[in-house]
Motif scaffolding. Structure first.
Motif, PDB file in Angstrom:
ATOM      1  N   LYS A  34     -17.325  27.829 -17.445  1.00 53.52           N
ATOM      2  CA  LYS A  34     -17.623  26.471 -17.006  1.00 53.52           C
ATOM      3  C   LYS A  34     -16.335  25.670 -16.833  1.00 53.52           C
ATOM      4  CE  LYS A  34     -21.917  26.443 -19.716  1.00 53.52           C
ATOM      5  NZ  LYS A  34     -22.684  25.758 -20.796  1.00 53.52           N
ATOM      6  N   LEU A  35     -16.400  24.689 -15.949  1.00 50.85           N
ATOM      7  CA  LEU A  35     -15.335  23.702 -15.790  1.00 50.85           C
ATOM      8  C   LEU A  35     -15.861  22.361 -16.266  1.00 50.85           C
ATOM      9  CD1 LEU A  35     -12.594  22.640 -14.711  1.00 50.85           C
ATOM     10  CD2 LEU A  35     -13.727  22.307 -12.498  1.00 50.85           C
ATOM     11  N   ARG A  36     -15.150  21.751 -17.214  1.00 44.69           N
ATOM     12  CA  ARG A  36     -15.530  20.425 -17.693  1.00 44.69           C
ATOM     13  C   ARG A  36     -15.088  19.359 -16.690  1.00 44.69           C
ATOM     14  NH1 ARG A  36     -13.061  22.930 -21.974  1.00 44.69           N
ATOM     15  NH2 ARG A  36     -11.189  21.667 -21.692  1.00 44.69           N
ATOM     16  N   SER A  37     -15.944  18.393 -16.415  1.00 42.04           N
ATOM     17  CA  SER A  37     -15.593  17.330 -15.479  1.00 42.04           C
ATOM     18  C   SER A  37     -14.593  16.372 -16.133  1.00 42.04           C
ATOM     19  CB  SER A  37     -16.837  16.559 -15.037  1.00 42.04           C
ATOM     20  OG  SER A  37     -17.465  15.955 -16.153  1.00 42.04           O
ATOM     21  N   ALA A  38     -13.818  15.690 -15.309  1.00 37.93           N
ATOM     22  CA  ALA A  38     -12.844  14.705 -15.778  1.00 37.93           C
ATOM     23  C   ALA A  38     -13.135  13.382 -15.081  1.00 37.93           C
ATOM     24  CB  ALA A  38     -11.421  15.159 -15.478  1.00 37.93           C
ATOM     25  N   ASP A  39     -13.434  12.333 -15.862  1.00 39.94           N
ATOM     26  CA  ASP A  39     -13.700  11.009 -15.287  1.00 39.94           C
ATOM     27  C   ASP A  39     -12.418  10.404 -14.716  1.00 39.94           C
ATOM     28  OD1 ASP A  39     -16.349  11.219 -16.076  1.00 39.94           O
ATOM     29  OD2 ASP A  39     -15.971  10.264 -18.022  1.00 39.94           O
ATOM     30  N   ARG A  40     -12.594   9.364 -13.916  1.00 37.39           N
ATOM     31  CA  ARG A  40     -11.451   8.707 -13.277  1.00 37.39           C
ATOM     32  C   ARG A  40     -10.465   8.203 -14.329  1.00 37.39           C
ATOM     33  NH1 ARG A  40     -13.814   4.535 -11.477  1.00 37.39           N
ATOM     34  NH2 ARG A  40     -12.845   2.916 -12.734  1.00 37.39           N
ATOM     35  N   ALA A  41      -9.193   8.555 -14.133  1.00 40.76           N
ATOM     36  CA  ALA A  41      -8.113   8.085 -15.010  1.00 40.76           C
ATOM     37  C   ALA A  41      -6.880   7.857 -14.154  1.00 40.76           C
ATOM     38  CB  ALA A  41      -7.823   9.104 -16.110  1.00 40.76           C
ATOM     39  N   ASP A  42      -6.146   6.783 -14.445  1.00 42.85           N
ATOM     40  CA  ASP A  42      -4.961   6.446 -13.654  1.00 42.85           C
ATOM     41  C   ASP A  42      -3.758   7.269 -14.105  1.00 42.85           C
ATOM     42  OD1 ASP A  42      -6.535   4.644 -12.386  1.00 42.85           O
ATOM     43  OD2 ASP A  42      -5.705   2.871 -13.386  1.00 42.85           O
ATOM     44  N   PHE A  43      -2.834   7.470 -13.183  1.00 41.88           N
ATOM     45  CA  PHE A  43      -1.641   8.257 -13.461  1.00 41.88           C
ATOM     46  C   PHE A  43      -0.618   7.419 -14.234  1.00 41.88           C
ATOM     47  CE2 PHE A  43      -3.140  10.199  -9.401  1.00 41.88           C
ATOM     48  CZ  PHE A  43      -3.464  11.435  -9.918  1.00 41.88           C
ATOM     49  N   LYS A  44      -0.033   8.058 -15.257  1.00 44.25           N
ATOM     50  CA  LYS A  44       1.037   7.431 -16.014  1.00 44.25           C
ATOM     51  C   LYS A  44       1.895   8.532 -16.603  1.00 44.25           C
ATOM     52  CE  LYS A  44       2.056   4.101 -19.688  1.00 44.25           C
ATOM     53  NZ  LYS A  44       1.499   3.209 -20.736  1.00 44.25           N
ATOM     54  N   THR A  45       3.099   8.689 -16.070  1.00 44.21           N
ATOM     55  CA  THR A  45       4.024   9.696 -16.570  1.00 44.21           C
ATOM     56  C   THR A  45       5.215   8.986 -17.207  1.00 44.21           C
ATOM     57  OG1 THR A  45       5.447   9.892 -14.613  1.00 44.21           O
ATOM     58  CG2 THR A  45       3.352  11.079 -14.555  1.00 44.21           C
ATOM     59  N   GLU A  46       6.180   9.754 -17.693  1.00 40.51           N
ATOM     60  CA  GLU A  46       7.387   9.162 -18.272  1.00 40.51           C
ATOM     61  C   GLU A  46       8.178   8.383 -17.231  1.00 40.51           C
ATOM     62  OE1 GLU A  46       9.784  12.013 -20.220  1.00 40.51           O
ATOM     63  OE2 GLU A  46       8.269  12.597 -21.695  1.00 40.51           O
ATOM     64  N   ASN A  47       8.088   8.796 -15.987  1.00 39.66           N
ATOM     65  CA  ASN A  47       8.878   8.172 -14.927  1.00 39.66           C
ATOM     66  C   ASN A  47       8.097   7.160 -14.091  1.00 39.66           C
ATOM     67  OD1 ASN A  47      11.186   9.837 -15.492  1.00 39.66           O
ATOM     68  ND2 ASN A  47      10.159  11.514 -14.419  1.00 39.66           N
ATOM     69  N   GLY A  52      -3.852   1.059 -12.531  1.00 43.20           N
ATOM     70  CA  GLY A  52      -4.374   0.018 -11.660  1.00 43.20           C
ATOM     71  C   GLY A  52      -4.033   0.205 -10.203  1.00 43.20           C
ATOM     72  N   LYS A  53      -3.357   1.330  -9.880  1.00 43.22           N
ATOM     73  CA  LYS A  53      -2.963   1.586  -8.492  1.00 43.22           C
ATOM     74  C   LYS A  53      -3.521   2.900  -7.956  1.00 43.22           C
ATOM     75  CE  LYS A  53       1.427  -0.894  -9.086  1.00 43.22           C
ATOM     76  NZ  LYS A  53       2.910  -0.769  -9.027  1.00 43.22           N
ATOM     77  N   LEU A  54      -3.400   3.961  -8.758  1.00 44.11           N
ATOM     78  CA  LEU A  54      -3.778   5.284  -8.261  1.00 44.11           C
ATOM     79  C   LEU A  54      -4.295   6.131  -9.420  1.00 44.11           C
ATOM     80  CD1 LEU A  54      -3.699   6.837  -5.545  1.00 44.11           C
ATOM     81  CD2 LEU A  54      -1.471   7.710  -6.208  1.00 44.11           C
ATOM     82  N   GLY A  55      -5.435   6.780  -9.220  1.00 41.84           N
ATOM     83  CA  GLY A  55      -6.025   7.601 -10.274  1.00 41.84           C
ATOM     84  C   GLY A  55      -6.574   8.906  -9.726  1.00 41.84           C
ATOM     85  N   PHE A  56      -7.225   9.663 -10.613  1.00 37.72           N
ATOM     86  CA  PHE A  56      -7.700  11.001 -10.258  1.00 37.72           C
ATOM     87  C   PHE A  56      -8.955  11.325 -11.061  1.00 37.72           C
ATOM     88  CE2 PHE A  56      -7.883  15.575 -11.037  1.00 37.72           C
ATOM     89  CZ  PHE A  56      -7.776  16.085  -9.748  1.00 37.72           C
ATOM     90  N   SER A  57      -9.828  12.132 -10.478  1.00 36.17           N
ATOM     91  CA  SER A  57     -10.989  12.674 -11.193  1.00 36.17           C
ATOM     92  C   SER A  57     -11.349  14.018 -10.576  1.00 36.17           C
ATOM     93  CB  SER A  57     -12.183  11.728 -11.092  1.00 36.17           C
ATOM     94  OG  SER A  57     -12.675  11.662  -9.765  1.00 36.17           O
ATOM     95  N   HIS A  58     -12.072  14.842 -11.328  1.00 42.77           N
ATOM     96  CA  HIS A  58     -12.624  16.064 -10.737  1.00 42.77           C
ATOM     97  C   HIS A  58     -13.990  16.357 -11.336  1.00 42.77           C
ATOM     98  CE1 HIS A  58     -12.063  18.832 -14.131  1.00 42.77           C
ATOM     99  NE2 HIS A  58     -10.796  18.458 -14.241  1.00 42.77           N
ATOM    100  N   GLY A  59     -14.794  17.104 -10.567  1.00 45.59           N
ATOM    101  CA  GLY A  59     -16.141  17.447 -10.989  1.00 45.59           C
ATOM    102  C   GLY A  59     -16.168  18.683 -11.860  1.00 45.59           C
ATOM    103  N   ASN A  60     -17.342  19.271 -11.977  1.00 49.52           N
ATOM    104  CA  ASN A  60     -17.510  20.423 -12.851  1.00 49.52           C
ATOM    105  C   ASN A  60     -18.296  21.520 -12.148  1.00 49.52           C
ATOM    106  OD1 ASN A  60     -20.016  19.133 -12.790  1.00 49.52           O
ATOM    107  ND2 ASN A  60     -20.523  19.770 -14.857  1.00 49.52           N
TER     108      ASN A  60
END
Length: 259
Positions: A34-47, A52-60
């Motif tokens: 199975k693949l667990r779904s991931a709800d919408r979350a915004d990108f935040k890296t060290e750099n 509030g600008k760009l995010g990502f999600s995927h289904g299952n």
């Protein structure tokens, strides 16, 4: 004369209830992977901070299925040997998110499939494995079936999952590239989507080794050089993406040519 001897030997083999060798193809579902779904979350890296600008999600997906091929030899005194190659797959949705006056806007991601009849498709998860098995057969008097149990080595090849961590690595690479060129870093969903597609095309397979246990049965009527078989396998070990819950059980149901 030689041709007659060969023909007679082949005819004798074909009359056996149990094939001494065979090759076949089968349908192979794996209901546990199975693949667990991931709800919408915004990108935040060290750099880069894109909250509030760009995010990502995927289904299952709840299972994978596919097809495979098998060859077996039953001429050894106490054990049989079989070799199997399976390929199983499933589709899932993935999307980038932007914000319009604070409201999230979904942008589905599609992977271009060059050289195929289809221009684009949703991301695919593909799992391949090659099994080398040694089995112990059992005879049932008066019935043309051959049950067996056994196990052996499994070689795994798995594709990656298009997840938030994968895309964040791409964002960091784009940031470092802009820094090296001494230009201002900027990001939008179209530019990122293009990079994701490029990276997805180049991403390799995860390779690993595990073991498996199996129980199965083969069925062959006398004279007719056709056999049917069914296996259930329990897989142990192997490396998988962190978002994947690997199923331990798969089935093989098929048939083929046997002498």
């Amino acid at each position: 004369m030689n041709f007659k001897l060969i023909f007679a030997a082949a005819a004798l083999l074909a009359t056996q209830s149990f094939a001494i060798a065979g090759i076949g193809a089968h349908y192979t579902p794996n209901v546990g992977t199975k693949l667990r779904s991931a709800d919408r979350a915004d990108f935040k890296t060290e750099n880069v901070n894109l909250e509030g600008k760009l995010g990502f999600s995927h289904g299952n997906f709840s299972y994978i299925q596919g097809f495979g091929f098998k060859a077996w030899v039953d001429v050894l005194p106490f054990v049989d040997i079989e070799a199997t190659f399976n390929i199983q797959f499933a589709s899932y949705n993935a999307a980038l998110w932007t914000y319009d006056d604070g409201e999230p806007v979904k942008h589905p991601l599609e992977i271009e499939l060059g050289g195929t009849p289809f221009a684009k498709a949703t991301p695919k998860y593909i799992a391949m494995n090659a099994d080398l098995s040694v089995t112990k057969p059992f005879s049932i008097p008066l019935f043309p079936i051959r049950p067996y149990v056994g196990g052996g080595l499994t070689f795994h090849w798995n594709t990656f999952v298009l997840n938030k961590a994968f895309v964040e690595n791409i964002i960091d690479d784009m940031y470092e590239e802009a820094k090296a060129k001494n230009v201002d870093f900027s990001m939008d969903e179209k530019k990122l989507a293009e990079k994701v597609v490029d990276y997805a095309k180049d991403e390799g397979l995860t390779k690993s080794i595990g073991i498996h246990l199996l129980a199965g049965v083969r069925f062959k009527l006398p004279i007719i050089p056709i056999a049917a078989y069914a296996n259930v396998k329990c897989y142990l070990g192997g490396d998988y993406d962190s978002d994947i819950d690997a199923g331990n059980f798969a089935f093989e149901i098929g048939g083929g040519f046997a002498l």
